[in-house]
Design a protein around this motif. Sequence first.
Motif, PDB file in Angstrom:
ATOM      1  N   ASP A   1      28.733  32.180  16.519  1.00 47.09           N
ATOM      2  CA  ASP A   1      28.478  31.330  15.301  1.00 47.09           C
ATOM      3  C   ASP A   1      27.781  29.970  16.006  1.00 47.09           C
ATOM      4  OD1 ASP A   1      29.191  33.255  13.366  1.00 47.09           O
ATOM      5  OD2 ASP A   1      31.336  32.291  13.195  1.00 47.09           O
ATOM      6  N   GLU A   2      28.099  29.539  16.933  1.00 48.36           N
ATOM      7  CA  GLU A   2      27.622  28.313  17.592  1.00 48.36           C
ATOM      8  C   GLU A   2      26.165  28.275  17.994  1.00 48.36           C
ATOM      9  OE1 GLU A   2      26.790  24.501  18.467  1.00 48.36           O
ATOM     10  OE2 GLU A   2      28.739  25.081  17.417  1.00 48.36           O
ATOM     11  N   ASP A   3      26.043  29.539  18.363  1.00 49.28           N
ATOM     12  CA  ASP A   3      24.379  29.937  18.742  1.00 49.28           C
ATOM     13  C   ASP A   3      23.541  29.818  17.437  1.00 49.28           C
ATOM     14  OD1 ASP A   3      24.901  30.295  21.487  1.00 49.28           O
ATOM     15  OD2 ASP A   3      25.236  32.528  21.132  1.00 49.28           O
ATOM     16  N   VAL A   4      24.264  30.542  16.292  1.00 49.01           N
ATOM     17  CA  VAL A   4      23.393  30.451  15.194  1.00 49.01           C
ATOM     18  C   VAL A   4      23.419  29.071  14.625  1.00 49.01           C
ATOM     19  CG1 VAL A   4      23.515  31.439  12.885  1.00 49.01           C
ATOM     20  CG2 VAL A   4      24.106  32.986  14.709  1.00 49.01           C
ATOM     21  N   ALA A   5      24.551  28.305  14.543  1.00 52.72           N
ATOM     22  CA  ALA A   5      24.386  27.263  13.941  1.00 52.72           C
ATOM     23  C   ALA A   5      23.263  26.094  14.746  1.00 52.72           C
ATOM     24  CB  ALA A   5      25.923  26.312  14.294  1.00 52.72           C
ATOM     25  N   VAL A   6      23.050  26.280  16.005  1.00 51.61           N
ATOM     26  CA  VAL A   6      22.176  25.541  16.785  1.00 51.61           C
ATOM     27  C   VAL A   6      20.727  26.189  16.213  1.00 51.61           C
ATOM     28  CG1 VAL A   6      20.936  25.225  18.877  1.00 51.61           C
ATOM     29  CG2 VAL A   6      23.600  25.182  18.600  1.00 51.61           C
ATOM     30  N   ALA A   7      20.571  27.261  16.053  1.00 53.41           N
ATOM     31  CA  ALA A   7      19.228  27.821  15.534  1.00 53.41           C
ATOM     32  C   ALA A   7      19.117  27.378  13.981  1.00 53.41           C
ATOM     33  CB  ALA A   7      19.179  29.470  15.152  1.00 53.41           C
ATOM     34  N   GLN A   8      20.208  27.268  13.252  1.00 44.52           N
ATOM     35  CA  GLN A   8      20.235  26.756  11.667  1.00 44.52           C
ATOM     36  C   GLN A   8      19.371  25.245  11.828  1.00 44.52           C
ATOM     37  OE1 GLN A   8      24.115  27.512  10.515  1.00 44.52           O
ATOM     38  NE2 GLN A   8      23.351  29.435   8.970  1.00 44.52           N
ATOM     39  N   ARG A   9      19.947  24.495  12.809  1.00 41.04           N
ATOM     40  CA  ARG A   9      19.473  23.183  12.921  1.00 41.04           C
ATOM     41  C   ARG A   9      18.078  23.048  13.233  1.00 41.04           C
ATOM     42  NH1 ARG A   9      24.738  22.230  14.882  1.00 41.04           N
ATOM     43  NH2 ARG A   9      24.137  22.598  16.919  1.00 41.04           N
ATOM     44  N   VAL A  10      17.653  24.045  13.717  1.00 42.73           N
ATOM     45  CA  VAL A  10      16.108  24.026  14.218  1.00 42.73           C
ATOM     46  C   VAL A  10      15.459  24.748  13.198  1.00 42.73           C
ATOM     47  CG1 VAL A  10      14.280  25.231  15.819  1.00 42.73           C
ATOM     48  CG2 VAL A  10      16.598  24.786  16.600  1.00 42.73           C
ATOM     49  N   VAL A  11      15.780  25.629  12.350  1.00 45.93           N
ATOM     50  CA  VAL A  11      15.178  26.094  11.147  1.00 45.93           C
ATOM     51  C   VAL A  11      15.224  25.114  10.164  1.00 45.93           C
ATOM     52  CG1 VAL A  11      15.772  27.433   8.963  1.00 45.93           C
ATOM     53  CG2 VAL A  11      16.175  28.505  11.400  1.00 45.93           C
ATOM     54  N   GLU A  12      16.091  24.247  10.032  1.00 39.44           N
ATOM     55  CA  GLU A  12      16.110  22.980   9.009  1.00 39.44           C
ATOM     56  C   GLU A  12      14.935  22.105   9.237  1.00 39.44           C
ATOM     57  OE1 GLU A  12      20.117  21.964   9.281  1.00 39.44           O
ATOM     58  OE2 GLU A  12      20.624  22.842   7.313  1.00 39.44           O
ATOM     59  N   ARG A  13      14.895  21.781  10.606  1.00 41.16           N
ATOM     60  CA  ARG A  13      14.017  20.530  10.953  1.00 41.16           C
ATOM     61  C   ARG A  13      12.419  21.392  11.162  1.00 41.16           C
ATOM     62  NH1 ARG A  13      11.712  19.995  15.056  1.00 41.16           N
ATOM     63  NH2 ARG A  13      12.999  21.113  16.614  1.00 41.16           N
ATOM     64  N   ALA A  14      12.407  22.773  11.522  1.00 40.69           N
ATOM     65  CA  ALA A  14      11.037  23.470  11.786  1.00 40.69           C
ATOM     66  C   ALA A  14      10.314  23.719  10.298  1.00 40.69           C
ATOM     67  CB  ALA A  14      11.248  24.737  12.491  1.00 40.69           C
ATOM     68  N   PHE A  15      11.124  24.007   9.482  1.00 39.92           N
ATOM     69  CA  PHE A  15      10.735  24.316   7.908  1.00 39.92           C
ATOM     70  C   PHE A  15      10.967  23.121   7.103  1.00 39.92           C
ATOM     71  CE2 PHE A  15      10.911  28.630  10.292  1.00 39.92           C
ATOM     72  CZ  PHE A  15       9.464  28.783  10.165  1.00 39.92           C
ATOM     73  N   SER A  16      11.198  21.912   7.384  1.00 46.15           N
ATOM     74  CA  SER A  16      11.350  20.887   6.636  1.00 46.15           C
ATOM     75  C   SER A  16      10.075  20.640   5.336  1.00 46.15           C
ATOM     76  CB  SER A  16      11.375  19.619   7.348  1.00 46.15           C
ATOM     77  OG  SER A  16      11.688  18.368   6.431  1.00 46.15           O
ATOM     78  N   GLY A  17      10.826  20.567   4.253  1.00 46.10           N
ATOM     79  CA  GLY A  17       9.902  20.731   2.991  1.00 46.10           C
ATOM     80  C   GLY A  17       9.448  22.212   2.594  1.00 46.10           C
ATOM     81  N   LEU A  18       9.521  23.021   3.463  1.00 47.25           N
ATOM     82  CA  LEU A  18       9.142  24.565   3.028  1.00 47.25           C
ATOM     83  C   LEU A  18      10.190  25.402   2.741  1.00 47.25           C
ATOM     84  CD1 LEU A  18       6.471  25.280   5.863  1.00 47.25           C
ATOM     85  CD2 LEU A  18       6.199  24.573   3.583  1.00 47.25           C
ATOM     86  N   LEU A  19      11.453  25.014   3.222  1.00 47.35           N
ATOM     87  CA  LEU A  19      12.572  25.812   2.934  1.00 47.35           C
ATOM     88  C   LEU A  19      13.557  25.184   2.109  1.00 47.35           C
ATOM     89  CD1 LEU A  19      13.885  28.710   3.826  1.00 47.35           C
ATOM     90  CD2 LEU A  19      14.917  27.480   5.667  1.00 47.35           C
ATOM     91  N   LYS A  20      13.881  25.520   0.968  1.00 50.24           N
ATOM     92  CA  LYS A  20      14.776  24.694  -0.186  1.00 50.24           C
ATOM     93  C   LYS A  20      16.081  25.328  -0.201  1.00 50.24           C
ATOM     94  CE  LYS A  20      10.991  22.823  -1.643  1.00 50.24           C
ATOM     95  NZ  LYS A  20      10.358  22.028  -0.905  1.00 50.24           N
ATOM     96  N   ILE A  21      17.023  24.724   0.812  1.00 51.62           N
ATOM     97  CA  ILE A  21      18.288  25.388   0.872  1.00 51.62           C
ATOM     98  C   ILE A  21      19.055  23.863   0.795  1.00 51.62           C
ATOM     99  CG2 ILE A  21      19.969  26.179   2.398  1.00 51.62           C
ATOM    100  CD1 ILE A  21      18.319  28.245   1.511  1.00 51.62           C
ATOM    101  N   GLU A  22      19.946  23.959  -0.355  1.00 53.50           N
ATOM    102  CA  GLU A  22      20.745  22.640  -0.317  1.00 53.50           C
ATOM    103  C   GLU A  22      21.829  22.346   0.728  1.00 53.50           C
ATOM    104  OE1 GLU A  22      22.276  22.572  -4.484  1.00 53.50           O
ATOM    105  OE2 GLU A  22      20.350  22.777  -5.362  1.00 53.50           O
ATOM    106  N   THR A  23      22.909  23.622   1.111  1.00 56.20           N
ATOM    107  CA  THR A  23      23.742  23.474   2.032  1.00 56.20           C
ATOM    108  C   THR A  23      23.916  24.796   2.673  1.00 56.20           C
ATOM    109  OG1 THR A  23      24.847  22.266   0.298  1.00 56.20           O
ATOM    110  CG2 THR A  23      26.301  23.077   2.192  1.00 56.20           C
ATOM    111  N   VAL A  24      24.069  24.510   3.937  1.00 54.38           N
ATOM    112  CA  VAL A  24      24.039  25.545   4.739  1.00 54.38           C
ATOM    113  C   VAL A  24      25.655  25.941   5.220  1.00 54.38           C
ATOM    114  CG1 VAL A  24      23.537  26.732   6.934  1.00 54.38           C
ATOM    115  CG2 VAL A  24      21.730  25.472   5.558  1.00 54.38           C
ATOM    116  N   ASN A  25      26.086  26.957   5.139  1.00 54.75           N
ATOM    117  CA  ASN A  25      27.632  27.325   5.566  1.00 54.75           C
ATOM    118  C   ASN A  25      27.240  28.463   6.519  1.00 54.75           C
ATOM    119  OD1 ASN A  25      29.980  28.718   5.897  1.00 54.75           O
ATOM    120  ND2 ASN A  25      30.833  27.867   3.970  1.00 54.75           N
ATOM    121  N   SER A  26      27.529  28.306   7.576  1.00 54.33           N
ATOM    122  CA  SER A  26      27.142  29.403   8.890  1.00 54.33           C
ATOM    123  C   SER A  26      28.163  30.561   8.724  1.00 54.33           C
ATOM    124  CB  SER A  26      27.324  28.781  10.184  1.00 54.33           C
ATOM    125  OG  SER A  26      28.713  28.400  10.526  1.00 54.33           O
ATOM    126  N   MET A  27      29.143  30.603   7.982  1.00 56.10           N
ATOM    127  CA  MET A  27      30.020  31.661   7.578  1.00 56.10           C
ATOM    128  C   MET A  27      29.725  32.445   6.780  1.00 56.10           C
ATOM    129  SD  MET A  27      31.626  31.588  10.589  1.00 56.10           S
ATOM    130  CE  MET A  27      32.842  32.830  10.233  1.00 56.10           C
TER     131      MET A  27
END
Length: 163
Positions: A132-158
């Motif tokens: 889950d920590e590996d995925v959480a790190v990747a989720q932060r990359v997703v949020e930044r890499a697709f800023s403005g293109l991906l409309k997700i309000e809140t991310v819950n890794s579980m």
Amino acid sequence: MAVTESQASPTEIREYTEGNCHVFAVALHRMTGWPIHLVLDDGDPYWVDPKDSSSWIASTVHAFCVDDQGQFWDVRGIRPRNDIFEEMTSWYEISEYSSRLLWSEDDLREFVGCWGEEGQEEIDRPMDSYDDEDVAVAQRVVERAFSGLLKIETVNSMNGPSL
């Protein structure tokens, strides 16, 4: 190729194209619920059962997520389905191109880690284990890499997204 480029750094692109593409895809899957698309090489199996050559695991080439419009997302960006074959075969020499659409992380399990069914020998699989920590790190990359293109309000890794 018509790729809408992400804002990922060169280091992040290397990380998620040279061994951890599945972690990036899992992160995006958890955030959106989109299926994971694996590009495989059936002509060069990663593992073949020494007792039954008809039982094997394909080599994995890359993992994407596929949105509701059929666009393919990875750390480098977003592109249409029609570009995937050409892009993947330009990266790798693929003996027998195939793919599989996975609707859950459970479906991905066949390709990840080193494990075997109870009472059977463990099988080293083509993709590294992740947590889950590996995925959480990747989720932060997703949020930044697709800023403005991906409309997700809140991310819950579980439990996936809260929309």
